[in-house]
Design a protein around this motif. Structure first.
Motif, mmCIF file in Angstrom:
data_model
loop_
_atom_site.group_PDB
_atom_site.id
_atom_site.type_symbol
_atom_site.label_atom_id
_atom_site.label_comp_id
_atom_site.label_asym_id
_atom_site.label_seq_id
_atom_site.Cartn_x
_atom_site.Cartn_y
_atom_site.Cartn_z
ATOM 1 N N LEU A 1 1.526 -16.283 13.195
ATOM 2 C CA LEU A 1 1.050 -16.521 11.827
ATOM 3 C C LEU A 1 -0.120 -15.619 11.492
ATOM 4 N N GLU A 2 -1.010 -15.403 12.452
ATOM 5 C CA GLU A 2 -2.163 -14.544 12.203
ATOM 6 C C GLU A 2 -1.734 -13.113 11.891
ATOM 7 N N ALA A 3 -0.638 -12.659 12.513
ATOM 8 C CA ALA A 3 -0.143 -11.311 12.232
ATOM 9 C C ALA A 3 0.371 -11.203 10.801
ATOM 10 N N GLU A 4 1.023 -12.253 10.320
ATOM 11 C CA GLU A 4 1.494 -12.242 8.925
ATOM 12 C C GLU A 4 0.308 -12.273 7.960
ATOM 13 N N LYS A 5 -0.723 -13.049 8.296
ATOM 14 C CA LYS A 5 -1.926 -13.057 7.471
ATOM 15 C C LYS A 5 -2.543 -11.657 7.402
ATOM 16 N N TYR A 6 -2.538 -10.975 8.541
ATOM 17 C CA TYR A 6 -3.092 -9.614 8.587
ATOM 18 C C TYR A 6 -2.296 -8.676 7.690
ATOM 19 N N ARG A 7 -0.960 -8.743 7.746
ATOM 20 C CA ARG A 7 -0.126 -7.845 6.946
ATOM 21 C C ARG A 7 -0.243 -8.154 5.454
ATOM 22 N N VAL A 8 -0.345 -9.438 5.108
ATOM 23 C CA VAL A 8 -0.543 -9.802 3.713
ATOM 24 C C VAL A 8 -1.882 -9.256 3.213
ATOM 25 N N GLY A 9 -2.908 -9.353 4.037
ATOM 26 C CA GLY A 9 -4.210 -8.810 3.668
ATOM 27 C C GLY A 9 -4.198 -7.296 3.526
ATOM 28 N N ILE A 10 -3.409 -6.637 4.358
ATOM 29 C CA ILE A 10 -3.274 -5.176 4.272
ATOM 30 C C ILE A 10 -2.696 -4.773 2.920
ATOM 31 N N VAL A 11 -1.613 -5.421 2.521
ATOM 32 C CA VAL A 11 -0.979 -5.087 1.243
ATOM 33 C C VAL A 11 -1.913 -5.413 0.079
ATOM 34 N N HIS A 12 -2.620 -6.536 0.178
ATOM 35 C CA HIS A 12 -3.559 -6.911 -0.886
ATOM 36 C C HIS A 12 -4.645 -5.848 -1.047
ATOM 37 N N GLU A 13 -5.215 -5.397 0.053
ATOM 38 C CA GLU A 13 -6.276 -4.391 -0.012
ATOM 39 C C GLU A 13 -5.709 -3.042 -0.445
ATOM 40 N N PHE A 14 -4.506 -2.723 -0.007
ATOM 41 C CA PHE A 14 -3.860 -1.471 -0.408
ATOM 42 C C PHE A 14 -3.686 -1.425 -1.918
ATOM 43 N N LEU A 15 -3.210 -2.527 -2.509
ATOM 44 C CA LEU A 15 -3.008 -2.573 -3.959
ATOM 45 C C LEU A 15 -4.332 -2.530 -4.703
#
Length: 407
Positions: free
Chosen positions: A302-316
């Motif tokens: 779950l923490e890995a999915e949180k990390y990837r969601v945060g990556i996309v959020h910051e990228f946008l």
């Protein structure tokens, strides 16, 4: 009564009834020559259901044409922005391609073959799209007798204005690239990838030449395949604060509503809505910073999915219009440790992300960057310039009262 005596003798005999009857050979004449036997025809019977009575089976929509959103969840202001990109595809691609040509001109015969580079459909004539933007493009016959395509004087002035804008925003673009590098796994990105996605970040076309001015931030190395790679020289803790973390410090409730990672539980718990929300928040927080070493986490955790969601959020949040297409995100798939389930991952967070377009060619929007009417809350100077360019591109003649450019 003779027939009864015959039948009685036949029954008493050992021979079967059928053998005692006289055989009629096929060659023997018919006892009734006036009676003819005919084969019964069944051609009048309907053995197949007529097409007009058949239920027409709907063809399954392909991912190329099937919309991401259902009619009930579609937000028209986001979908219209995707449609606007398609409307001005010829304009934007021609602008990028022709500005790189010597003297900013292109032979019309050659332009007709460059449908992919210039953004018009294959099999169509380029001369069909040039007249749609009379203030931007012009054609003329050169001394060699060939027709050439170039920019109008009005567009040349617009390009000079954009050039000055790029110079004034250079430091801002440098910091955007630094933040991108800080999010990556190895703190390095191919220069070609930055060049391919430069428009969504407002990065100038000659950025590969400008990085030499900032040796304290960047280092350019050559990879084993000969490609040039941009590396981060030093880590800046002031830049390692994500947009979501800034929001959390200002409005904690808003940040808590950004993502939702529901915790599965049985119905026998009979939790109320308020209790369910608190339980989900325990599962959702804390989030994993996109500037951390989240790529080391087990990909299925779950923490890995949180990390990837945060990556996309910051990228946008680093893009000019707080949105990016699938092609832009896939460009950095390896650097950001994204998986093939990125599409499904984003669809599970409708409070923060909106996916527009089709399942094969979708665009993801950061909803926090827009107001309720689908207008950007904070517009970068490059965004304002692009909107002005689109406005003039659809005009047939210059309205000097509204024209900001001094001719």
């Amino acid at each position: 009564m003779a027939w009864l005596r015959t039948l009685s003798r036949t029954l008493k005999s050992d021979k079967p009834i059928l053998l005692s009857l006289p055989k009629i050979s096929s060659s023997s004449p018919s006892p009734n020559p006036n009676f003819t036997t005919r084969t019964l025809s069944t051609s009048f019977l309907i053995t197949k259901t007529p097409d007009k009575f058949k239920k027409k089976r709907k063809k399954a929509e392909s991912a190329r044409t099937k919309p991401v959103q259902h009619d009930s969840t579609r937000l028209q202001h986001f979908e219209s922005l995707v449609a606007r990109d398609a409307h001005f595809r010829f304009l934007t691609r021609c602008k990028e391609f022709i500005t790189k040509q010597p003297d900013r001109i292109l032979r019309l015969d050659d332009a007709g073959k460059l449908y992919r580079e210039l953004g018009f459909p294959r099999g169509r004539k380029v001369t069909r799209y040039i007249p749609k933007h009379p203030l931007i493009f012009q054609t003329y016959r050169h001394s060699d007798g060939k027709m050439w395509l170039g920019f109008s004087d009005f567009m040349e002035d617009m390009l000079e204005e954009e050039r000055a804008l790029m110079d004034s925003m250079e430091l801002d673009r440098v910091n955007r690239v630094r933040k991108l590098l800080m999010m990556t796994k190895n703190k390095r990105i191919l220069l070609s990838k930055i060049h391919h996605t430069r428009l969504i970040f407002g990065i100038p076309d000659d950025f590969r030449d400008r990085v030499g001015k900032y040796p304290e931030y960047f280092r350019v190395v050559t990879g084993q395949d000969g490609n040039r790679i941009l590396e981060l020289v030093n880590w800046d803790p002031n830049l390692s604060v994500s947009e979501l973390e800034r929001t959390f410090m200002v409005d904690e409730d808003k940040a808590r509503r950004a993502f939702k990672f529901p915790l599965k539980h049985g119905k026998e718990l009979e939790l109320e809505e308020n209790d369910t929300r608190k339980l989900n928040q325990l599962n959702t927080f804390p989030l994993v910073s996109p500037y951390s070493d989240g790529w080391k986490l087990d990909v299925w955790k779950l923490e890995a999915e949180k990390y990837r969601v945060g990556i996309v959020h910051e990228f946008l949040s680093l893009t000019l219009e707080k949105r990016a297409s699938i092609h832009h995100i896939v460009e950095f798939k390896d650097e950001f440790s994204l998986t093939r389930q990125t599409y499904q991952m984003l669809k599970k967070q409708p409070s923060t992300f909106y996916l527009a377009g089709t399942e094969m060619n979708w665009t993801v929007f950061l909803k926090d960057g827009y107001n309720g009417n689908g207008v950007l809350i904070s517009k970068d100077p490059q965004v304002l310039f692009n909107e002005k360019l689109y406005k003039f591109a659809d005009m047939q003649q210059v309205d000097h009262d509204s024209c900001p450019i001094k001719r």
